[in-house]
Design a protein around this motif. Structure first.
Motif, mmCIF file in Angstrom:
data_model
loop_
_atom_site.group_PDB
_atom_site.id
_atom_site.type_symbol
_atom_site.label_atom_id
_atom_site.label_comp_id
_atom_site.label_asym_id
_atom_site.label_seq_id
_atom_site.Cartn_x
_atom_site.Cartn_y
_atom_site.Cartn_z
ATOM 1 N N GLN A 75 48.448 41.752 36.001
ATOM 2 C CA GLN A 75 47.420 42.731 35.667
ATOM 3 C C GLN A 75 47.977 43.931 34.898
ATOM 4 O O GLN A 75 47.290 44.932 34.735
ATOM 5 C CB GLN A 75 46.726 43.235 36.944
ATOM 6 N N ARG A 85 39.053 43.567 28.286
ATOM 7 C CA ARG A 85 39.619 42.817 29.402
ATOM 8 C C ARG A 85 38.707 42.941 30.627
ATOM 9 O O ARG A 85 38.549 41.982 31.391
ATOM 10 C CB ARG A 85 41.012 43.330 29.747
ATOM 11 N N TRP A 86 38.113 44.093 30.811
ATOM 12 C CA TRP A 86 37.272 44.331 31.983
ATOM 13 C C TRP A 86 35.786 44.340 31.636
ATOM 14 O O TRP A 86 34.951 44.123 32.515
ATOM 15 C CB TRP A 86 37.648 45.671 32.619
ATOM 16 N N TYR A 87 35.469 44.612 30.380
ATOM 17 C CA TYR A 87 34.073 44.709 29.960
ATOM 18 C C TYR A 87 33.824 43.837 28.730
ATOM 19 O O TYR A 87 33.582 44.342 27.621
ATOM 20 C CB TYR A 87 33.719 46.165 29.639
ATOM 21 N N ILE A 158 36.843 50.245 36.061
ATOM 22 C CA ILE A 158 38.144 49.585 35.891
ATOM 23 C C ILE A 158 38.978 49.711 37.155
ATOM 24 O O ILE A 158 39.666 48.773 37.570
ATOM 25 C CB ILE A 158 38.867 50.172 34.662
ATOM 26 N N LYS A 161 37.683 47.085 39.461
ATOM 27 C CA LYS A 161 38.030 45.729 39.035
ATOM 28 C C LYS A 161 39.502 45.421 39.272
ATOM 29 O O LYS A 161 39.857 44.326 39.722
ATOM 30 C CB LYS A 161 37.671 45.547 37.552
#
Length: 350
Positions: A75, A85-87, A158, A161
């Motif tokens: 990560q 990467r997250w959205y 973030i 997540k």
């Protein structure tokens, strides 16, 4: 000092609670009522104040903690990592870095984050609303500074997540427990024996007019960007923790406040003036709270000002604080003392 501070507040028809720091020693000085109707004084042990945008540095600090913790894992991420990467479904996410969220240079120009929508939201609901609102709104060019709460709502997402835990759990474990804070809470966690204050304005020669408070519905819309409540003394402890190893180390703080995507002196929730002075301003739409911090980066001198009655705009509030700073140590804070936080430039659109 106590008489000077109280007289300065009174002469400017201002009420609130302030911590002044001189030679590394903090002193809390308060004036007026936090809740006029019940005669609860500012500085009362049971009063915790909304920090508004002064929370943003806390959210940014938790991002730096997660960077460090995941440096040798799958990560791993840095300030240059794209937020897609997250959205993956966020407009333009392939062109926005996490550093740009932290410096308000993402190009996101979403509006109405502080328009009370009349419904208590979960953290995830608030963040999902911010995503939808961004996708349906105007998008500027990444790399251009535009102060917007959405950047820090996305950073809160973030944190959730990456950690697999709520922002609330991260906040409690990474900030409150690390520093042993007894008077700092997210809005939903304020205990029944504590109270948040009412905000007022001075108007037509009268104090405590136009009472407004932070509603639960509004606070729930701003995880990571404006739902933290504390005292000026606890906030002083947070500032210490940003460099003494409790939250961040000195090198981490330098990284936080010198992000490469910054196009102004704003980076990671603070304005930094020539590595000597840090500052931030915060307020919330449709209330009269005004919060200002201006401290030397070594935490030896400064002011943390939580106002719940004002008689002027952001500049007027800072001018009051500057008078007090000049009394603490003359001329130390002369340079750029009116160029920090630009929260109110876009606050009506946030």
């Amino acid at each position: 000092m106590r008489n000077f501070v109280r007289n300065t507040l009174a002469q400017n028809n201002t009420r609130g609670s302030i911590v002044i720091i001189k030679n590394g020693q903090p002193q809390q000085i308060s004036n007026g009522y936090a809740w006029y109707g019940k005669k609860v004084g500012n500085g009362n042990d049971n009063v915790v104040y909304p920090t508004a945008s002064l929370q943003k540095v806390v959210t940014a600090a938790m991002i730096i903690q997660l960077m460090n913790e995941n440096w040798h894992t799958s990560q791993k991420f840095t300030q240059n990592t794209k937020i897609s990467r997250w959205y993956p479904n966020l407009k333009n996410a392939d062109n926005i870095t996490i550093g740009q969220l932290m410096t308000h240079t993402s190009g996101i120009q979403a509006t109405n984050t502080e328009l009370d929508r009349g419904k208590v939201l979960s953290e995830n609901d608030a963040i999902n609303w911010a995503i939808d609102n961004t996708n349906n709104g105007t998008q500027g060019t990444p790399g251009t500074y535009f102060y917007n709460n959405t950047n820090y709502l996305l950073l809160a997402g973030i944190i959730i997540k990456i950690s697999g835990q709520s922002y609330e759990n991260n906040f409690n474990n990474r900030i409150i427990n690390k520093l042993g804070l007894a008077n700092t809470f997210l809005y939903q966690d304020i205990p029944s024996w504590k109270t948040d204050p009412i905000s007022y304005v001075w108007n037509n020669g009268k104090n405590y007019q136009d009472a407004e408070y932070v509603k639960k519905t509004l606070a729930s819309q701003l995880p990571g960007a404006g739902n933290m409540f504390t005292t000026p003394m606890d906030y002083y402890k947070i500032q210490l923790g940003l460099t003494n190893g409790s939250i961040l180390s000195k090198s981490d703080f330098y990284y936080l406040t010198h992000l490469k995507s910054a196009t102004t002196n704003y980076s990671g929730g603070l304005h930094l003036d020539d590595d000597h002075t840090k500052s931030a301003y915060g307020s919330l739409s449709n209330t009269h709270f005004g919060n200002w911090i201006k401290m030397t980066t070594d935490n030896r001198y400064g002011i943390i000002m939580f106002l719940n009655q004002v008689s002027g705009d952001e500049t007027a509030q800072k001018n009051i604080g500057t008078k007090i700073l000049d009394h603490i140590k003359p001329r130390m804070f002369d340079k750029d003392n009116n160029q920090d936080d630009q929260d109110l430039i876009n606050i009506s659109g946030n």
